[in-house]
Design an enzyme around this catalytic site. Structure first.
Site, PDB file in Angstrom:
ATOM      1  N   ASP A   1      14.819  -0.586   1.069  1.00  0.00           N
ATOM      2  CA  ASP A   1      15.559  -0.744   2.320  1.00  0.00           C
ATOM      3  C   ASP A   1      16.618  -1.832   2.072  1.00  0.00           C
ATOM      4  O   ASP A   1      17.663  -1.561   1.481  1.00  0.00           O
ATOM      5  CB  ASP A   1      14.518  -1.117   3.387  1.00  0.00           C
ATOM      6  CG  ASP A   1      15.068  -1.210   4.791  1.00  0.00           C
ATOM      7  OD1 ASP A   1      16.208  -0.818   5.005  1.00  0.00           O
ATOM      8  OD2 ASP A   1      14.348  -1.676   5.691  1.00  0.00           O
TER       9      ASP A   1
ATOM     10  N   GLU B   1       7.665   2.451  -6.174  1.00  0.00           N
ATOM     11  CA  GLU B   1       7.700   1.940  -4.802  1.00  0.00           C
ATOM     12  C   GLU B   1       7.961   3.092  -3.834  1.00  0.00           C
ATOM     13  O   GLU B   1       8.588   4.088  -4.180  1.00  0.00           O
ATOM     14  CB  GLU B   1       8.805   0.890  -4.790  1.00  0.00           C
ATOM     15  CG  GLU B   1       9.058  -0.031  -3.677  1.00  0.00           C
ATOM     16  CD  GLU B   1       8.007  -0.556  -2.757  1.00  0.00           C
ATOM     17  OE1 GLU B   1       6.987   0.104  -2.487  1.00  0.00           O
ATOM     18  OE2 GLU B   1       8.258  -1.635  -2.204  1.00  0.00           O
ATOM     19  N   ASP B   2       7.468   2.953  -2.627  1.00  0.00           N
ATOM     20  CA  ASP B   2       7.672   4.003  -1.627  1.00  0.00           C
ATOM     21  C   ASP B   2       9.126   4.088  -1.166  1.00  0.00           C
ATOM     22  O   ASP B   2       9.712   5.160  -1.105  1.00  0.00           O
ATOM     23  CB  ASP B   2       6.742   3.791  -0.416  1.00  0.00           C
ATOM     24  CG  ASP B   2       6.800   2.371   0.159  1.00  0.00           C
ATOM     25  OD1 ASP B   2       7.593   1.543  -0.341  1.00  0.00           O
ATOM     26  OD2 ASP B   2       6.049   2.095   1.105  1.00  0.00           O
TER      27      ASP B   2
ATOM     28  N   LYS C   1       0.818  -1.189   0.000  1.00  0.00           N
ATOM     29  CA  LYS C   1       0.000   0.000   0.000  1.00  0.00           C
ATOM     30  C   LYS C   1       0.863   1.254   0.000  1.00  0.00           C
ATOM     31  O   LYS C   1       0.406   2.335  -0.327  1.00  0.00           O
ATOM     32  CB  LYS C   1      -0.868   0.020   1.276  1.00  0.00           C
ATOM     33  CG  LYS C   1      -1.749  -1.188   1.441  1.00  0.00           C
ATOM     34  CD  LYS C   1      -2.379  -1.171   2.857  1.00  0.00           C
ATOM     35  CE  LYS C   1      -2.864  -2.526   3.246  1.00  0.00           C
ATOM     36  NZ  LYS C   1      -3.191  -2.586   4.692  1.00  0.00           N
ATOM     37  N   GLY C   2       2.121   1.106   0.409  1.00  0.00           N
ATOM     38  CA  GLY C   2       2.979   2.256   0.682  1.00  0.00           C
ATOM     39  C   GLY C   2       3.193   3.197  -0.504  1.00  0.00           C
ATOM     40  O   GLY C   2       3.412   4.385  -0.323  1.00  0.00           O
TER      41      GLY C   2
ATOM     42  N   ARG D   1      -0.511   6.834   7.130  1.00  0.00           N
ATOM     43  CA  ARG D   1      -0.204   6.888   5.702  1.00  0.00           C
ATOM     44  C   ARG D   1      -0.704   8.182   5.068  1.00  0.00           C
ATOM     45  O   ARG D   1      -0.282   8.569   3.991  1.00  0.00           O
ATOM     46  CB  ARG D   1      -0.870   5.711   4.966  1.00  0.00           C
ATOM     47  CG  ARG D   1      -0.367   4.340   5.378  1.00  0.00           C
ATOM     48  CD  ARG D   1      -0.971   3.290   4.460  1.00  0.00           C
ATOM     49  NE  ARG D   1      -0.842   1.935   4.953  1.00  0.00           N
ATOM     50  CZ  ARG D   1       0.215   1.145   4.738  1.00  0.00           C
ATOM     51  NH1 ARG D   1       1.242   1.581   4.060  1.00  0.00           N
ATOM     52  NH2 ARG D   1       0.238  -0.079   5.211  1.00  0.00           N
TER      53      ARG D   1
ATOM     54  N   PHE E   1      13.607   4.551  10.838  1.00  0.00           N
ATOM     55  CA  PHE E   1      12.262   4.146  10.444  1.00  0.00           C
ATOM     56  C   PHE E   1      11.433   5.387  10.132  1.00  0.00           C
ATOM     57  O   PHE E   1      11.243   6.253  10.972  1.00  0.00           O
ATOM     58  CB  PHE E   1      11.590   3.320  11.537  1.00  0.00           C
ATOM     59  CG  PHE E   1      10.328   2.673  11.054  1.00  0.00           C
ATOM     60  CD1 PHE E   1      10.372   1.497  10.327  1.00  0.00           C
ATOM     61  CD2 PHE E   1       9.094   3.268  11.286  1.00  0.00           C
ATOM     62  CE1 PHE E   1       9.212   0.907   9.845  1.00  0.00           C
ATOM     63  CE2 PHE E   1       7.923   2.684  10.804  1.00  0.00           C
ATOM     64  CZ  PHE E   1       7.985   1.514  10.086  1.00  0.00           C
ATOM     65  N   VAL E   2      10.959   5.460   8.909  1.00  0.00           N
ATOM     66  CA  VAL E   2      10.198   6.636   8.478  1.00  0.00           C
ATOM     67  C   VAL E   2       8.737   6.278   8.231  1.00  0.00           C
ATOM     68  O   VAL E   2       8.400   5.114   8.030  1.00  0.00           O
ATOM     69  CB  VAL E   2      10.801   7.273   7.204  1.00  0.00           C
ATOM     70  CG1 VAL E   2      12.157   7.879   7.494  1.00  0.00           C
ATOM     71  CG2 VAL E   2      10.893   6.258   6.064  1.00  0.00           C
TER      72      VAL E   2
ATOM     73  N   ASP F   1       3.491   3.535   6.617  1.00  0.00           N
ATOM     74  CA  ASP F   1       2.711   3.410   7.846  1.00  0.00           C
ATOM     75  C   ASP F   1       3.546   3.131   9.083  1.00  0.00           C
ATOM     76  O   ASP F   1       4.691   2.691   9.011  1.00  0.00           O
ATOM     77  CB  ASP F   1       1.709   2.257   7.694  1.00  0.00           C
ATOM     78  CG  ASP F   1       2.412   0.894   7.664  1.00  0.00           C
ATOM     79  OD1 ASP F   1       3.319   0.728   6.839  1.00  0.00           O
ATOM     80  OD2 ASP F   1       2.057   0.024   8.489  1.00  0.00           O
TER      81      ASP F   1
HETATM   82  P1  IMP Z   1      13.076  -4.100   1.714  1.00  0.00           P
HETATM   83  O1  IMP Z   1      12.508  -5.377   1.143  1.00  0.00           O
HETATM   84  O2  IMP Z   1      13.898  -4.345   2.940  1.00  0.00           O
HETATM   85  O3  IMP Z   1      13.804  -3.253   0.689  1.00  0.00           O
HETATM   86  O4  IMP Z   1      11.871  -3.283   2.285  1.00  0.00           O
HETATM   87  C1  IMP Z   1      11.015  -2.645   1.455  1.00  0.00           C
HETATM   88  C2  IMP Z   1       9.645  -2.507   2.077  1.00  0.00           C
HETATM   89  O5  IMP Z   1       9.721  -2.392   3.496  1.00  0.00           O
HETATM   90  C3  IMP Z   1       9.040  -1.240   1.586  1.00  0.00           C
HETATM   91  O6  IMP Z   1       8.204  -1.512   0.494  1.00  0.00           O
HETATM   92  C4  IMP Z   1       8.270  -0.735   2.763  1.00  0.00           C
HETATM   93  O7  IMP Z   1       6.939  -1.216   2.681  1.00  0.00           O
HETATM   94  C5  IMP Z   1       8.921  -1.326   3.960  1.00  0.00           C
HETATM   95  N1  IMP Z   1       9.801  -0.365   4.688  1.00  0.00           N
HETATM   96  C6  IMP Z   1      11.155  -0.343   4.691  1.00  0.00           C
HETATM   97  N2  IMP Z   1      11.621   0.646   5.462  1.00  0.00           N
HETATM   98  C7  IMP Z   1      10.532   1.262   5.962  1.00  0.00           C
HETATM   99  C8  IMP Z   1      10.369   2.405   6.834  1.00  0.00           C
HETATM  100  O8  IMP Z   1      11.310   3.064   7.311  1.00  0.00           O
HETATM  101  N3  IMP Z   1       9.080   2.754   7.113  1.00  0.00           N
HETATM  102  C9  IMP Z   1       8.002   2.071   6.622  1.00  0.00           C
HETATM  103  N4  IMP Z   1       8.122   1.028   5.793  1.00  0.00           N
HETATM  104  C10 IMP Z   1       9.371   0.616   5.476  1.00  0.00           C
HETATM  105 MG    MG Z   2       6.113  -1.009   0.430  1.00  0.00          MG
END
Ligand code: IMP
Ligand code: MG
Length: 184
Positions: free
Chosen positions: A112, A108-109, A51-52, A174, A161-162, A168
């Protein structure tokens, strides 16, 4: 979690504002201009990761002037209530569209560890799009574990963490028009 009001009047957890609404919007206008230039005359479809990514997608669409289609996908990489991805990505909702021979821009939002986008990229490439590019609003660069090529990035941010602007905290906040950093 202590809930306060920001200077902008929104209910928010105890936090600091990292990126103000005007700065987000200005950068999104720049990204849309780049997308307009890069995809002129092409059959573009933007795919939003729910949803992000939803706030980002709608603002990006608003500022992109070339014709384009949209579609949505939902994935889960966190356990319920967790703040780190588990590494196991599940598709919860798949696309309604056939993307073969289309130019796909994945929106994508945040990236990470890179596991979510790395997985999605492999899934989408297997469907034979004409091209696949990735647009992430936020990049927590120092956390990367899986190397994913990014074509458009809004902002590089520190390892914190944002939330807000689609992101969210336990499914809330959100709606905020800014990116905040939790201060618990
Ligand atoms: P990754 O698979 O570790 O790259 O994480 C990506 C997903 O984790 C993103 O699509 C977000 O939904 C979530 N995410 C990663 N960091 C944050 C954060 O700081 N706040 C909220 N959601 C996050
Ligand atoms: Mg996401």
């Amino acid at each position: 979690m202590l809930e306060t009001r920001t200077a902008l009047g929104y209910a928010s957890p105890s936090s600091e504002i990292l990126i103000l609404p005007e700065k987000l919007q200005a950068r999104i206008i720049e990204l849309a201009a780049q997308i307009d230039a890069d995809y002129a005359g092409r059959n573009l479809i933007m795919i939003c990761v729910l949803k992000g990514g939803v706030m980002f997608l709608t603002d990006l669409m608003r500022h992109t002037h070339i014709p384009h289609a949209i579609d949505f996908m939902a994935v889960s990489s966190y356990g319920v209530g967790a703040r780190e991805s588990t590494g196991v990505v599940r598709i919860i909702m798949d696309l309604a569209t056939d993307i073969s021979d289309k130019h796909v821009l994945l929106v994508e939002d945040i990236i990470d560890s890179g596991r979510t986008l790395g997985y999605l990229r492999d899934v989408l490439l297997a469907r034979n799009p004409a091209s696949l590019a990735i647009c992430a609003l936020l990049d927590k660069h120092e956390r990367r574990e899986v190397d994913v090529p990014l074509d458009y990035v809004g902002f590089e941010i520190p390892n914190e963490f944002v939330f807000g602007y689609g992101l969210d905290v336990d499914e809330l906040y959100r709606n905020l028009p800014f990116i905040g950093v939790l201060r618990e």
